[in-house]
Design an enzyme around this catalytic site. Structure first.
Site, PDB file in Angstrom:
ATOM      1  N   GLY A  41       0.796  -1.214   0.000  1.00 18.21           N
ATOM      2  CA  GLY A  41       0.000   0.000   0.000  1.00 18.21           C
ATOM      3  C   GLY A  41       0.832   1.269   0.000  1.00 18.21           C
ATOM      4  CB  SER A  74      -3.058 -14.617   1.549  1.00 20.13           C
ATOM      5  OG  SER A  74      -2.247 -14.138   0.515  1.00 20.13           O
ATOM      6  CG  ASP A 109      -6.848  -8.987   1.408  1.00 21.47           C
ATOM      7  OD1 ASP A 109      -7.017 -10.208   1.584  1.00 21.47           O
ATOM      8  OD2 ASP A 109      -5.724  -8.476   1.267  1.00 21.47           O
ATOM      9  CB  THR A 140      -4.246  -2.153  -7.428  1.00 20.68           C
ATOM     10  OG1 THR A 140      -3.680  -2.497  -6.156  1.00 20.68           O
ATOM     11  CG2 THR A 140      -5.453  -3.017  -7.683  1.00 20.68           C
ATOM     12  CB  SER A 195       3.149 -10.343  -5.585  1.00 21.28           C
ATOM     13  OG  SER A 195       3.328  -9.135  -4.893  1.00 21.28           O
ATOM     14  NE  ARG A 196       5.077 -11.453 -13.321  1.00 18.38           N
ATOM     15  CZ  ARG A 196       6.301 -11.208 -13.791  1.00 18.38           C
ATOM     16  NH1 ARG A 196       6.764  -9.970 -13.796  1.00 18.38           N
ATOM     17  NH2 ARG A 196       7.061 -12.176 -14.242  1.00 18.38           N
ATOM     18  CB  ALA A 197       2.075  -4.091  -9.657  1.00 23.69           C
TER      19      ALA A 197
END
Lengths: 506, 506
Positions: free
Chosen positions: B168, B264, B256, B198, B194-196
């Site tokens: 964030g 997760s 989420d 958002t 991870s990949r983006a």
């Protein structure tokens, strides 16, 4: 991004497109996002991804998108990311337990009808209302929006009567008696009914044995004004279309959120112009309402929502632990109902329930003084006026008015389920009776069903027939009998966990 | 029912078939029901309906069903109604707020991984856990099941270190510094990123500028054992695959659920064998965690879940109201991080945050005494050991270890966003900075992004550059500038609601 159109000839009920993951990445969209697709026209579609079915530079467009684009077909379209519709944010508000404004409810229902929400978003809405329910205000607005987003019938006379059963009790064919009784006394009753989803036959499945049931709202109005009543299939109209869309999500989840149940029932009544409605709320194991307390709560909520909508609602809590009458399955039920109309002979549970419900309607509509509705209903059956009216209804819907109960063909393949011992029937499983009829082919095979010789509390001798199963197809009869062996639909005292083990007729 | 197979060459990710409504009615199945499809093999598929795309007597089978049937292809298949999977009933239990047993959680996760649940059922599960959350027991079982249904890395040595950021905050490239610092001190850190979705660039989007990031679990283990650390893309492995399936439903709903967030994160750490983990929890407007209180609660829950899983978790509540460093976008961020490794020159916010987080890991892993981790981390940066380790990591992943920050190509099209008046920057909108970088092409266009000259609290003179926007493509630069005009990413005191109205470089 310019993409070449690749038609996919599948209807998916929504605007949907498929893009290659590479293009999607380039465009910055993810699964479940929306894109704006533009040739001469513009539309917003939900995107699915594929790594190999659609090549980069192409966009797969399902049937609904094709239809729109074909108005001025172009080889390529311009595709860009689109915002979520406002209704998706409204769904999120419901998830968060925030109260909706009236405008938001309207927008949500409009987007439900126009298929602008994905199944995931609809499921989130249904689940949230299942867990949290909506307020009385929200439920009223939901109902009004469901009415307003569909066809509506507006009668110039009043009162317009209607009835509805909450369902869950097998063999509940009373509509075939109630509508002609009410109409025979000068009241208008434009009754729309459903087909069975999990039952052995909805009223529409029954009525179509006697006459067509698929009419437009305009035709329903005209026929009702002509003969006083109709018994038609609601699904053939565009009445309260939002309800059908929600049911498609509720059904696989096996839920019926309280607010949706109320809105669904009342929207269908409101849309046909009903002003005075009797709700039949069957109570007991196997029905949707387990006890009187829950029945009273539902009754209060229906009456209260009716008041908000300007509709006069009376509720009848009825006995739902046993089938109504002695038949389950379309043709068997029609035969039983017609026989009552023609001869007044038939099971007391059917005649009594019908005249009580019809009597309430006669009183509400001013055709009978308070307390005398049941008697007038019974008299209307006895003096043949109900039968005469039913013939008019059958005729106006395009059926043969000279039909007699003797003409109704039932399944030619039969098997009897016999009592396994002497004693009283102490358990009678409604749901198993329905399953038995369904295994035999009901509601699709009209002749399939179950004839009930003995009900709960009656005594039987070992080997005496308790049920006769009817089927149009021999192999379905075998399926049904296998089911009855495994899941006995009745229990005789002292039988314990023995199984039905004698079956004749195969 | 025997039906003739009609292949539909679309991948839908699940076993799905399409039947004509007439056949479906005959079979007694409704939309969202399942059918058992049998030739030599048997499989259970979810049914969609059509009135015209598939003729009666045919069954449309999507790609996944074809694959199964093709093992021993037959012209016709036998189709019969199938029960819902047990996991659908488990979803219903969650909807009803009933606690699940451990076996039920395992079954549910297995069916999620094997795509046995429909999107509607998955959405009902996500929505229910969003509204109701799961218990600590259920969350632990969920995490364990997510680990066990995917690939797992098991190291023979210990401790295995890891870090994770809740996300964030834009420009959070600290992993590029933390991993080499930790590995340079003899600890193993197999970092999957991870990949983006958002954002403007996930760590995997950044790292792939320097080296490939797509490896199997076995390769990750081998490389980590060889050089002490890796920075790879988690999505290239089959680690915790249930998580990806749930994210596909959570993303379109923009939710989420707390239990899913915990499961997760911890499942991904557990699956790579992590034993000691630092969680970076950025706090502030625009991040996922709005205040310290919420940050502490999340920290407690992560530590507690870690204890249940035998993992030692420390949490760092970090400042998230401004970007980390002065760059947002893949190449710009890599250049900034490499420059720090090579020269120790760079924004304090980046260096300080990196050495604090790395220091915590060094202390947890026993490489530094308590209270001296930060100093060791800083020393590892200063003495060039972190740079040397980063070159080893780049090399083992197949990149060019001789790369320098000077070689990193950034977008050739630039525009400056100028201060509209004299004064202090009183608002700095993280989300708008990210959107600006995305409009400029990030994360897909590696050179696209934003260079931040002035942050919150700094003073500016009218006409002075506040941001420089970089883009690989000219038209994307124009999009970004248009966005900045409409949604100014910074506010100067006294600026009120004026708009950014001077743009150079176009």
């Amino acid at each position: 991004m310019q993409l070449k159109v690749q038609p996919i000839d599948i209807k998916v009920g929504k605007y949907k497109v498929v893009m290659n993951t590479l293009d999607a990445k380039e465009l910055g969209v993810y699964e479940g996002d929306r894109v704006r697709v533009r040739n001469h026209a513009t539309l917003t579609a939900i995107v699915d991804f594929t790594e190999d079915m659609i090549a980069p530079g192409m966009i797969g467009v399902y049937h609904e998108v094709q239809e729109q684009l074909r108005k001025e077909w172009t080889e390529t379209v311009d595709v860009e990311p689109a915002e979520k519709p406002k209704s998706a944010h409204i769904v999120r508000k419901v998830m968060d337990g925030k109260k909706l404004e009236r405008d938001e409810v309207n927008l949500l229902v409009r987007d439900i009808v126009e298929e602008n929400l994905s199944d995931v978003e609809l499921a989130a809405f249904i689940t949230s209302t299942y867990i949290r329910d909506l307020s009385e205000d929200e439920t009223e607005w939901l109902t009004r929006a469901m009415i307003e987003t569909g066809e509506q019938i507006k009668f110039s006379t009043s009162p317009i009567m209607d009835k509805h059963s909450i369902g869950g009790v097998p063999g509940n064919k009373i509509t075939l008696l109630v509508v002609p009784i009410v109409a025979a006394n000068g009241l208008l009753i434009p009754k729309t009914s459903s087909r069975a989803i999990t039952g052995a036959g909805g009223t529409a499945d029954l009525m179509e044995i006697l006459a067509p049931v698929d009419f437009t709202a305009t035709q329903i109005k005209e026929m009702t004004e002509k003969v006083g009543g109709v018994i038609v299939w609601g699904g053939g109209t565009n009445i309260a279309p939002a309800d059908d869309k929600l049911i498609k999500i509720e059904y696989p989840l096996s839920v019926d959120p309280h607010c949706q149940l109320l809105a669904s029932i009342m929207a269908k009544k409101g849309a046909v112009g009903a002003q005075k409605v009797v709700m039949d709320i069957p109570i007991g194991p196997g029905t949707k309402i387990l006890d009187v307390k829950a029945g009273r709560k539902l009754a209060r909520d229906l009456i209260s929502l009716g008041e908000r909508l300007g509709m006069d609602v009376d509720c009848a809590l009825t006995y739902g632990a046993s089938p109504v009458g002695r038949t389950v399955g379309p043709a068997l039920e029609v035969r039983e109902a017609l026989k009552v109309l023609e001869t007044m002979e038939g099971p007391n549970s059917l005649i009594e329930k019908s005249v009580v419900i019809a009597g309430m309607l006669l009183e509400m509509g001013g055709a009978a003084p308070r307390g005398q509705g049941r008697e007038l209903a019974l008299e209307t059956l006895r003096n043949g006026k109900a039968l005469a009216k039913m013939k008019e209804i059958i005729e106006v819907q395009g059926g043969n008015p000279d039909v007699s109960y003797r003409d109704i063909a039932v399944g030619q393949h039969t098997a009897e389920i016999l009592a396994p011992s002497n004693g009283y029937i102490i358990e009678f499983y409604n749901k198993r009776i329905v399953q038995l009829a369904r295994f035999a082919g009901a509601p699709n095979d009209k002749g399939a069903g179950v004839l009930i010789h003995k009900k709960r509390g009656e005594s039987v001798a070992k080997g005496q027939p308790v049920l006769t199963v009817y089927a149009d197809k021999k192999e379905k009869l075998a399926d049904a009998v296998r089911y009855a062996r495994e899941f006995p639909p009745i229990f005789v005292e002292g039988m314990l966990i023995e199984r039905v083990d004698e079956v004749k007729g195969l």
